[in-house]
Design a protein around this motif. Structure first.
Motif, PDB file in Angstrom:
ATOM      1  N   THR A  35      46.803  41.837  42.775  1.00 46.20           N
ATOM      2  CA  THR A  35      46.945  41.150  44.055  1.00 46.20           C
ATOM      3  C   THR A  35      46.503  42.070  45.178  1.00 46.20           C
ATOM      4  N   ASN A  36      46.550  41.548  46.384  1.00 46.42           N
ATOM      5  CA  ASN A  36      46.304  42.345  47.574  1.00 46.42           C
ATOM      6  C   ASN A  36      47.512  42.077  48.463  1.00 46.42           C
ATOM      7  N   PHE A  39      49.475  39.998  52.559  1.00 42.98           N
ATOM      8  CA  PHE A  39      49.290  38.567  52.790  1.00 42.98           C
ATOM      9  C   PHE A  39      50.646  37.851  52.767  1.00 42.98           C
ATOM     10  N   GLU A  43      52.359  37.746  49.404  1.00 40.45           N
ATOM     11  CA  GLU A  43      52.586  39.071  48.840  1.00 40.45           C
ATOM     12  C   GLU A  43      52.545  40.105  49.930  1.00 40.45           C
ATOM     13  N   PHE A  80      41.342  42.814  48.205  1.00 40.11           N
ATOM     14  CA  PHE A  80      41.179  41.410  47.835  1.00 40.11           C
ATOM     15  C   PHE A  80      39.818  41.165  47.194  1.00 40.11           C
ATOM     16  N   ALA A  97      47.206  35.778  44.247  1.00 40.42           N
ATOM     17  CA  ALA A  97      46.922  36.387  45.543  1.00 40.42           C
ATOM     18  C   ALA A  97      46.662  35.356  46.634  1.00 40.42           C
ATOM     19  N   MET A  99      45.062  32.923  46.336  1.00 39.58           N
ATOM     20  CA  MET A  99      43.608  32.779  46.214  1.00 39.58           C
ATOM     21  C   MET A  99      43.189  31.317  46.191  1.00 39.58           C
ATOM     22  N   THR A 100      42.271  30.979  47.062  1.00 42.07           N
ATOM     23  CA  THR A 100      41.738  29.629  47.114  1.00 42.07           C
ATOM     24  C   THR A 100      40.772  29.434  45.950  1.00 42.07           C
ATOM     25  N   ARG A 105      33.923  31.064  43.232  1.00 37.59           N
ATOM     26  CA  ARG A 105      34.774  31.873  42.344  1.00 37.59           C
ATOM     27  C   ARG A 105      34.875  31.267  40.949  1.00 37.59           C
ATOM     28  N   GLY A 148      35.984  38.921  52.883  1.00 35.08           N
ATOM     29  CA  GLY A 148      36.159  38.322  51.560  1.00 35.08           C
ATOM     30  C   GLY A 148      37.105  37.141  51.510  1.00 35.08           C
ATOM     31  N   ASP A 188      44.377  32.022  56.821  1.00 36.94           N
ATOM     32  CA  ASP A 188      45.178  30.996  56.135  1.00 36.94           C
ATOM     33  C   ASP A 188      46.466  30.665  56.904  1.00 36.94           C
ATOM     34  N   GLU A 213      42.813  23.843  51.458  1.00 34.38           N
ATOM     35  CA  GLU A 213      42.411  24.779  50.405  1.00 34.38           C
ATOM     36  C   GLU A 213      43.524  24.850  49.376  1.00 34.38           C
ATOM     37  N   TYR A 215      45.491  26.865  46.525  1.00 35.19           N
ATOM     38  CA  TYR A 215      45.747  28.180  45.921  1.00 35.19           C
ATOM     39  C   TYR A 215      45.992  27.994  44.424  1.00 35.19           C
TER      40      TYR A 215
HETATM   41  N1  ARG Z   1      43.085  32.082  50.624  1.00 33.69           N
HETATM   42  C1  ARG Z   1      42.143  33.064  51.065  1.00 33.69           C
HETATM   43  C2  ARG Z   1      41.086  33.290  50.015  1.00 33.69           C
HETATM   44  O1  ARG Z   1      41.276  32.919  48.895  1.00 33.69           O
HETATM   45  C3  ARG Z   1      42.791  34.373  51.434  1.00 33.69           C
HETATM   46  C4  ARG Z   1      43.598  35.006  50.363  1.00 33.69           C
HETATM   47  C5  ARG Z   1      44.050  36.407  50.698  1.00 33.69           C
HETATM   48  N2  ARG Z   1      45.006  36.900  49.762  1.00 33.69           N
HETATM   49  C6  ARG Z   1      45.541  38.139  49.721  1.00 33.69           C
HETATM   50  N3  ARG Z   1      46.433  38.394  48.831  1.00 33.69           N
HETATM   51  N4  ARG Z   1      45.174  39.064  50.583  1.00 33.69           N
HETATM   52  O2  ARG Z   1      40.055  33.839  50.274  1.00 33.69           O
END
Ligand code: ARG
Length: 259
Positions: A35-36, A39, A43, A80, A97, A99-100, A105, A148, A188, A213, A215
């Motif tokens: 993860t990053n 956010f 997280e 990320f 994360a 993540m969308t 992707r 990103g 987001d 979006e 996740y």
């Molecule tokens: N939802 C956005 C994407 O997927 C931002 C996600 C950032 N997540 C993080 N853990 N920093 O690009």
């Protein structure tokens, strides 16, 4: 002769271990989440997190996935931008994360079922009156994005705006709004709200310009076994309202922590 054999065996053992670590083979009892952790509320790091220093909605979901499968959750915190590569090379088992799941992707990884619906928002100064919709950003506004993130793509490709600043973390861009260097940050929704609240800023939404979006959790392409396990836990947590509860809980928790 015996010594020689031992030596060969020792070298073989060391090389097997080296190959294992290179190829990402590891202790079968661990489930590694990448993860990053910048956010919130998904997280972030804190003293006494749910798993070590890590806490957030995603951490709670991942912990449940690990528990349901008799594994111990290990967290790798990284940039990320590096997550997709880490999943596809097997350095981590899954990226959780916020993540969308998008088509770009999907070419590199497989995604679980959706667990949260978000959209982009604009974080602006509390007294800002001239940014009311995404189009207003085209009026010579200084816009910040995070490298990103889907927000970067939406600003550059959909709105065709060249960002004034691209930061590594949302909080850095939001700080620039706070100190007047930027007019707005596109990020987001839940994270934008958390960061705005913590910094005395406000959020402007534009449902027409910013699509929803979804996740989802990313796994290595073809890893059906893990994907099914993840989807089982997600289905359970969605059906019993646990994810919704976590979202509400962490919205509050994050607001309380940063004030
Ligand atoms: N939802 C956005 C994407 O997927 C931002 C996600 C950032 N997540 C993080 N853990 N920093 O690009």
């Amino acid at each position: 002769m015996k010594k020689g054999l031992l030596k060969v065996a020792a070298i073989a053992a060391v090389s097997v271990m080296a190959v294992m670590s290179l190829t990402g083979c590891r202790n079968g009892n661990e489930l590694i989440m990448g993860t990053n952790a910048a956010f919130p509320p998904f997280e972030y790091t804190t003293t006494n997190g749910l798993v070590g220093e890590f806490d957030g909605i995603d951490v709670a979901i991942a912990k449940k996935i690990a528990e349901d499968n008799g594994k111990e959750l290990k967290i790798e915190n990284m940039q990320f931008e590096g997550l997709i590569a880490a999943v596809s090379t097997g350095k981590i088992d899954m990226a959780v994360a916020g993540m969308t799941a998008d088509d770009e992707r999907r070419q590199s990884v497989d995604f679980s079922d959706t667990y949260y619906i978000a959209s982009q928002v604009m974080v602006v100064a509390a007294d800002n009156t001239d940014i009311n919709k995404a189009e207003d950003l085209k009026n010579n506004k200084k816009v910040g994005v995070v490298v990103g993130y889907t927000g970067e793509k939406i600003v550059t490709e959909n709105l065709k705006i060249e960002p004034a600043v691209r930061t590594k973390r949302g909080i850095d861009a939001v700080q620039d709004v706070k100190n007047g260097k930027l007019d707005a940050v596109v990020i987001d929704s839940a994270t934008g709200k958390a960061l705005a609240e913590a910094n005395g800023l406000k959020v402007v939404e534009d449902a027409e310009a910013f699509e929803t979006e979804e996740y989802a959790i990313a796994v290595k392409k073809g890893n059906k076994e893990l994907l099914e396990k993840i989807n089982e836990t997600l289905a359970k947590m969605k059906a019993n309202g646990e994810i919704e509860k976590l979202a509400a809980e962490y919205d509050e928790k994050v607001a309380a922590e940063e004030n």
